[in-house]
Scaffold this active site. Structure first.
Site, short mmCIF file in Angstrom:
data_model
loop_
_atom_site.label_atom_id
_atom_site.label_comp_id
_atom_site.label_asym_id
_atom_site.label_seq_id
_atom_site.Cartn_x
_atom_site.Cartn_y
_atom_site.Cartn_z
N CYS A 131 0.92 -1.20 -0.08
CA CYS A 131 -0.04 0.17 0.05
C CYS A 131 0.86 1.03 0.18
CB CYS A 131 -0.85 -0.06 1.10
SG CYS A 131 -0.05 -0.25 2.74
N HIS A 132 0.29 2.52 -0.27
CA HIS A 132 0.87 3.62 -0.27
C HIS A 132 0.56 4.76 0.57
CE1 HIS A 132 2.49 1.82 -4.10
NE2 HIS A 132 1.33 1.51 -4.22
N TYR A 167 1.89 11.78 -11.88
CA TYR A 167 0.55 12.03 -11.52
C TYR A 167 0.35 12.54 -10.26
CZ TYR A 167 1.45 7.92 -8.33
OH TYR A 167 2.05 7.17 -7.48
N ARG A 182 6.00 4.71 -17.64
CA ARG A 182 4.99 5.70 -17.45
C ARG A 182 5.01 6.37 -16.09
NH1 ARG A 182 0.94 3.41 -14.22
NH2 ARG A 182 0.78 1.00 -14.66
N ASP A 201 -2.95 -2.51 -2.31
CA ASP A 201 -2.23 -1.40 -3.43
C ASP A 201 -3.22 -0.17 -3.09
OD1 ASP A 201 -0.97 -0.43 -5.74
OD2 ASP A 201 -2.90 -0.84 -6.91
N ASN A 237 -3.04 5.68 -10.15
CA ASN A 237 -3.47 5.66 -11.61
C ASN A 237 -4.88 4.86 -11.98
OD1 ASN A 237 -1.25 7.20 -12.37
ND2 ASN A 237 -0.06 5.49 -11.76
C1 0GY Z 1 1.44 0.35 -7.79
C2 0GY Z 1 1.25 0.56 -9.15
C3 0GY Z 1 1.35 1.62 -9.81
C4 0GY Z 1 1.94 2.88 -9.32
C5 0GY Z 1 3.22 3.00 -8.61
O1 0GY Z 1 4.83 3.92 -7.23
C6 0GY Z 1 3.68 4.24 -8.08
O2 0GY Z 1 3.52 5.32 -8.55
O3 0GY Z 1 3.62 1.79 -7.82
C7 0GY Z 1 1.09 1.92 -11.18
O4 0GY Z 1 0.74 3.05 -11.75
O5 0GY Z 1 0.84 0.72 -12.01
O6 0GY Z 1 2.08 -0.91 -7.39
O7 0GY Z 1 1.12 1.12 -6.93
#
Ligand code: 0GY
Length: 297
Positions: free
Chosen positions: A32-33, A49, A130, A249, A254
């Site tokens: 997760c973020h 983004y 991307r 996630d 995105n």
């Molecule tokens: C994910 C997938 C994406 C993005 C990132 O770090 C990120 O910006 O990981 C994605 O856009 O496919 O694992 O979060």
């Protein structure tokens, strides 16, 4: 994207459902973020983004709603190599979160040690064009050598079309490796498709490659409940039960045009890990071994 006046994106569900599936005690959301909050933790000038704030309070409220106990917070590309937002969330978690950083390959060892102290246990190498401008394999390998004494691993994010060219690089990494989202194989090819088969060959090439069986919403060619994902991923979980991790996630970078309900994502778990033992390995034992090994005895 250095224009901070650009419209900010919401890519996560505003009222996710409570899942029917109840994870085992101690379950870890291992991917997760957090985003911001931007007024304290501005996004990178190179961010591709520009999301709305998705900070630690929201992440921990989701954790509790979904029945999880801990988080592994992966530095998102929109924050570049400044890990402050991720570290802020780890600090706010009261010991219930650890993290994976994205760092400048020239970072000093003292700074790496400080990240360890703050709860980081790995570095992420992102190969998605991307999301990042460059991914220097030679520098990444030098960095991977330098994290060996810390007991860290590397997390690698790439898509199936470059798996072949990634193989020498992956073989040279001197730490355990975690592959994000199984290297994004096609789900419509089915469980014996060329892309998932190539990925299993990679899993067979070393005993210390792990993967995240994550993101049906990204990988499936179908809508929820993502039957094609279940058909492909269930055999993988059964073949590599000790080397799989699971995560929401959230906040789904995105995915603004196809936002998943996190409760529905959790309800995929008992369909890909069909026994209590497989579920315990996926959600507790495996992530604990990588992120909280000192608690594993
Ligand atoms: C994910 C997938 C994406 C993005 C990132 O770090 C990120 O910006 O990981 C994605 O856009 O496919 O694992 O979060």
């Amino acid at each position: 994207m250095s224009d901070t006046t650009a419209a900010r994106i919401v890519s996560w569900h505003q009222s996710p459902s409570k899942p029917r599936y109840q994870p085992p005690a101690g379950a870890v959301d291992a991917h997760c973020h957090v985003f911001g909050p931007m007024d304290r933790f501005p996004f990178s000038a190179k961010a591709k983004y520009m999301p709305e704030d998705a900070g630690p309070e929201d992440l921990f409220a989701l954790r509790d709603l979904l029945g999880f106990s801990r988080n592994v917070i992966v530095q998102a590309s929109c924050h570049g190599t400044d890990n402050a937002a991720t570290l802020n969330a780890i600090t706010a978690s009261d010991g219930k979160a650890r993290g994976v950083a994205v760092v400048d390959p020239d970072i000093s060892f003292a700074e790496l040690e400080a990240l360890h102290e703050a709860g980081i246990r790995g570095v992420r190498f992102n190969f998605l064009k991307r999301l990042v401008d460059d991914a220097p394999k030679d520098k990444f390998l030098q960095l991977a050598e330098r994290i060996v004494p810390l007991g860290w691993h590397v997390v690698v994010y790439f898509e199936a079309d470059i798996l072949d060219e990634m193989l020498p690089f992956l073989a040279a990494i001197p730490t355990p490796i975690v592959i994000d989202h199984m290297g994004r194989p096609s789900m419509s090819q089915g469980p014996d498709g060329a892309e998932i088969t190539a990925f299993k060959h990679l899993m067979d090439s070393r005993a210390d490659i792990w993967t995240k069986v994550t993101c049906p919403d990204r990988l499936s060619s179908q809508a929820a409940p993502w039957d094609d994902f279940v058909e492909v991923v269930r055999p993988l979980v059964e073949q590599y039960p000790d080397r799989v991790l699971w995560g929401t996630d959230w906040p789904h970078p995105n995915m603004q045009d196809n936002i998943p309900d996190d409760g529905h994502l959790v309800d995929v778990i008992p369909r890909i890990a069909v026994t209590p033992e497989l579920q315990r390995k996926l959600l507790v034992d495996n992530p604990m071994r990588l992120y909280w090994p000192e608690e594993m005895g």
